[in-house]
Design a protein around this motif. Structure first.
Motif, PDB file in Angstrom:
ATOM      1  N   SER A  89      -1.071  -0.674  -4.447  1.00 25.88           N
ATOM      2  CA  SER A  89       0.145  -1.481  -4.619  1.00 25.88           C
ATOM      3  C   SER A  89       0.801  -1.728  -3.262  1.00 25.88           C
ATOM      4  O   SER A  89       1.226  -0.785  -2.593  1.00 25.88           O
ATOM      5  CB  SER A  89       1.109  -0.731  -5.544  1.00 25.88           C
ATOM      6  OG  SER A  89       2.292  -1.453  -5.740  1.00 25.88           O
ATOM      7  N   ILE A  90       0.897  -2.999  -2.846  1.00 28.99           N
ATOM      8  CA  ILE A  90       1.367  -3.282  -1.480  1.00 28.99           C
ATOM      9  C   ILE A  90       2.872  -3.119  -1.322  1.00 28.99           C
ATOM     10  O   ILE A  90       3.376  -2.958  -0.222  1.00 28.99           O
ATOM     11  CB  ILE A  90       0.923  -4.674  -0.988  1.00 28.99           C
ATOM     12  CG1 ILE A  90       1.604  -5.808  -1.755  1.00 28.99           C
ATOM     13  CG2 ILE A  90      -0.587  -4.791  -1.050  1.00 28.99           C
ATOM     14  CD1 ILE A  90       1.349  -7.183  -1.160  1.00 28.99           C
ATOM     15  N   GLN A  91       3.631  -3.185  -2.411  1.00 26.98           N
ATOM     16  CA  GLN A  91       5.067  -2.936  -2.392  1.00 26.98           C
ATOM     17  C   GLN A  91       5.777  -3.742  -1.288  1.00 26.98           C
ATOM     18  O   GLN A  91       5.661  -4.945  -1.232  1.00 26.98           O
ATOM     19  CB  GLN A  91       5.320  -1.425  -2.282  1.00 26.98           C
ATOM     20  CG  GLN A  91       4.884  -0.660  -3.531  1.00 26.98           C
ATOM     21  CD  GLN A  91       5.703  -1.012  -4.755  1.00 26.98           C
ATOM     22  OE1 GLN A  91       6.916  -1.122  -4.725  1.00 26.98           O
ATOM     23  NE2 GLN A  91       5.018  -1.198  -5.878  1.00 26.98           N
ATOM     24  N   SER A  92       6.481  -3.070  -0.370  1.00 29.95           N
ATOM     25  CA  SER A  92       7.320  -3.791   0.595  1.00 29.95           C
ATOM     26  C   SER A  92       6.544  -4.567   1.646  1.00 29.95           C
ATOM     27  O   SER A  92       7.139  -5.391   2.362  1.00 29.95           O
ATOM     28  CB  SER A  92       8.285  -2.822   1.294  1.00 29.95           C
ATOM     29  OG  SER A  92       9.332  -2.463   0.433  1.00 29.95           O
TER      30      SER A  92
ATOM     31  N   SER B 219       5.848  -0.980   6.375  1.00 32.59           N
ATOM     32  CA  SER B 219       5.309   0.003   5.445  1.00 32.59           C
ATOM     33  C   SER B 219       5.706  -0.359   4.023  1.00 32.59           C
ATOM     34  O   SER B 219       6.575  -1.198   3.798  1.00 32.59           O
ATOM     35  CB  SER B 219       5.831   1.402   5.792  1.00 32.59           C
ATOM     36  OG  SER B 219       7.248   1.420   5.711  1.00 32.59           O
ATOM     37  N   GLY B 220       5.061   0.294   3.065  1.00 32.22           N
ATOM     38  CA  GLY B 220       5.410   0.132   1.660  1.00 32.22           C
ATOM     39  C   GLY B 220       5.330   1.478   0.971  1.00 32.22           C
ATOM     40  O   GLY B 220       4.542   2.345   1.378  1.00 32.22           O
ATOM     41  N   VAL B 221       6.116   1.674  -0.092  1.00 35.69           N
ATOM     42  CA  VAL B 221       6.139   2.985  -0.736  1.00 35.69           C
ATOM     43  C   VAL B 221       4.870   3.264  -1.541  1.00 35.69           C
ATOM     44  O   VAL B 221       4.695   4.363  -2.064  1.00 35.69           O
ATOM     45  CB  VAL B 221       7.395   3.174  -1.618  1.00 35.69           C
ATOM     46  CG1 VAL B 221       8.650   3.183  -0.767  1.00 35.69           C
ATOM     47  CG2 VAL B 221       7.455   2.136  -2.718  1.00 35.69           C
ATOM     48  N   GLY B 222       3.961   2.281  -1.624  1.00 35.10           N
ATOM     49  CA  GLY B 222       2.646   2.540  -2.189  1.00 35.10           C
ATOM     50  C   GLY B 222       1.747   3.287  -1.219  1.00 35.10           C
ATOM     51  O   GLY B 222       0.620   3.643  -1.569  1.00 35.10           O
TER      52      GLY B 222
END
Length: 310
Positions: A65-68, A261-264
């Motif tokens: 999940s790429i998130q942010s 960054s992303g939270v994934g």
């Protein structure tokens, strides 16, 4: 800026071997239940260069999940659609506050500090929702085009989990709406935002899809103009100052690359005139950044001398 990529494969393998067990220092994001269930010991790294080569190690072809990280794609689409008028509705300054701060948004009368904190990304989602008849399809189509892969999908389990637990993002959107800085209906804006965050991609796909930011806005593989050189510069500047949440200054200090960054557990770093580094390892530090990912990016940037401040 030509960089020596001889035995890049060996360097990536060695770095991954050195750092992958550092995940025990972090914790998988748990405020989105679908992310909490991801196994913590995945780790991958890919480097895509503007001359068409991609090298990877570990779980670099495993989708997550790429998130942010999706905020980059949304920002480029909004800049292309609105031009300079976008910057009347969102600023370009570091926030100095948590990425989902409501207090700062209230102080600043509904104008987000930058487009990569949650309020700013929601504002961008509103721009896309307001200016595309089917913004979610347009967004997914844009990502697929950049990655040259029609199989990229939205993870519907993650989307549902985001929507069910997205109250703070809803609060940010309604607060901006109260200041007149959101045009579309809030449920539509949230649906778009959660959709883009729920896209699943691999390190390899992400690295290749963002090469245009390392090449003055031109996709080096297709030669298509994705954005102007000026806008590529602006996106990289925002990523340098704000892309790593409240650790952006430290990351610039120690690594010296525009990054998001992303939270994934994903992390991308742009190396102008060279390429893109992408890492994935789900456990995060207290700032919401991947523990292993940061070490991998710092390690390869140091080994190859990739800092933009050299």
């Amino acid at each position: 800026m030509k960089k020596n990529i001889v035995d890049l494969q060996g360097k990536l393998n060695a770095l991954l071997h050195s750092y992958r067990d550092s995940f025990v220092e972090g914790a998988v994001a748990d405020y989105i239940p679908a992310l909490a269930s991801v196994e913590p010991d995945f780790a991958g790294i890919a480097v895509a260069t503007i001359d068409g080569k991609t090298v990877g190690a570990g779980d670099y072809q495993h989708a997550f999940s790429i998130q942010s990280i999706s905020k980059i794609f949304g920002l480029v689409m909004a800049m292309n659609r609105l031009g300079d008028s976008l910057w009347q509705r969102v600023r370009m300054e570091p926030s100095g506050q948590p990425f989902n701060s409501i207090i700062q948004l209230e102080w600043e009368k509904g104008i987000p500090r930058n487009p990569v904190i949650n309020a700013g990304a929601l504002l961008v989602a509103d721009v896309l929702t307001s200016h595309y008849s089917a913004s979610k399809l347009a967004f997914l189509g844009f990502v697929r085009k950049l990655a040259n892969n029609e199989d990229i999908r939205v993870d519907l389990d993650v989307y549902q989990s985001e929507f069910t637990h997205g109250n703070r993002n809803a609060a940010l959107a309604y607060l901006m709406k109260s200041f007149g800085n959101i045009e579309a209906e809030i449920p539509d804006v949230l649906s778009h935002y959660f959709t883009q965050c729920s896209i699943a991609m691999s390190c390899e796909q992400l690295a290749q899809s963002l090469l245009f930011l390392a090449n003055k806005g031109i996709d080096p593989l297709t030669k298509q103009v994705i954005c102007s050189p000026k806008d590529a510069h602006r996106v990289n500047a925002i990523l340098s100052t704000s892309g790593m949440y409240d650790q952006s200054g430290e990351f610039a200090f120690s690594v010296g690359l525009p990054a998001k960054s992303g939270v994934g557990g994903g992390l991308i770093a742009i190396v102008p005139n060279y390429g893109v580094i992408c890492t994935w390892s789900p456990p995060l530090n207290s700032f919401g950044n991947s523990v292993v990912g940061m070490k991998l990016v710092e390690g390869i940037a140091e080994e190859l001398g990739l800092s933009i401040y050299h």
